[in-house]
Design a protein around this motif. Sequence first.
Motif, PDB file in Angstrom:
ATOM      1  N   ASN A  48      -2.532   9.060   1.874  1.00 38.53           N
ATOM      2  CA  ASN A  48      -2.756  10.119   2.859  1.00 38.53           C
ATOM      3  C   ASN A  48      -2.909  11.481   2.196  1.00 38.53           C
ATOM      4  O   ASN A  48      -3.729  12.295   2.620  1.00 38.53           O
ATOM      5  N   TYR A  96       1.183   4.466   1.235  1.00 40.86           N
ATOM      6  CA  TYR A  96       0.574   5.285   2.280  1.00 40.86           C
ATOM      7  C   TYR A  96       0.746   6.779   2.027  1.00 40.86           C
ATOM      8  O   TYR A  96      -0.133   7.566   2.371  1.00 40.86           O
ATOM      9  N   HIS A 131       0.846  -1.198   0.000  1.00 41.14           N
ATOM     10  CA  HIS A 131       0.000   0.000   0.000  1.00 41.14           C
ATOM     11  C   HIS A 131       0.879   1.244   0.000  1.00 41.14           C
ATOM     12  O   HIS A 131       1.801   1.351   0.802  1.00 41.14           O
TER      13      HIS A 131
END
Length: 71
Positions: free
Chosen positions: A41, A37, A35
């Motif tokens: 985000n 991130y 993933h």
Amino acid sequence: MELLLTIGMIIGAYILCHLDGWRSDNRMTPPGYEHDYDKANYDLVTKGKQYYYQQHLQGKYDKKIDDKNKH
């Protein structure tokens, strides 16, 4: 009878509103991917939760694991 119908409609609307979130929480990345991130985000903060859920379910945050950087 109207009370039961109203309660049923409220429960149905709640389920429809949270369905993407529940599906996104249970999604696993395919083998050989991880993933991303940082990208996730950034999109979550700038574009919102619904956009993040849609992109996550489509696999847009899956990045291939390099053999050199394998965890």
